[in-house]
Design a protein around this motif. Structure first.
Motif: not given
Length: 93
Positions: A6-11, A31-38
């Motif tokens: 989280x400190x590295x900007x990864x959520x 979720x995929x449409x929000x984050x663009x990943x799975x």
């Protein structure tokens, strides 16, 4: 103290699918449409498991919303032992 990532900007957003049939594909799609990943994480073997089916559905139905390939994290393709020390050697942590 926040997690190191989280400190590295990864959520991450966690979608806990309670049932496989029926599959709540609307929640997965949101979720995929929000984050663009799975990233699919489960204890079953990677090959031929539910994660493979879910990855295939995400690729087929949500390809245009993905910025990266769908990743799968699961157990090694070996029989899962009953012994706790052996089980930890083949299951994801």
């Amino acid at each position: 103290m926040p997690p190191r990532n989280c400190k590295e900007g990864i959520e991450a957003e966690v979608v806990d699918l309670r049932t496989l049939k029926p599959l709540d594909m609307d929640t997965v799609a949101a979720s995929v449409k929000k984050t663009f990943r799975a990233v699919i994480v489960h204890e079953a073997c990677v090959t031929g498991g539910f994660g493979a089916e879910l990855a295939a559905r995400i690729q087929a139905e949500l390809f245009d919303h993905l910025d990266a390939p769908v990743l799968r994290v699961g157990s090694k393709d070996v029989p899962i032992p009953f012994s706790p020390p052996w089980k930890t050697s083949c299951c994801p942590r």
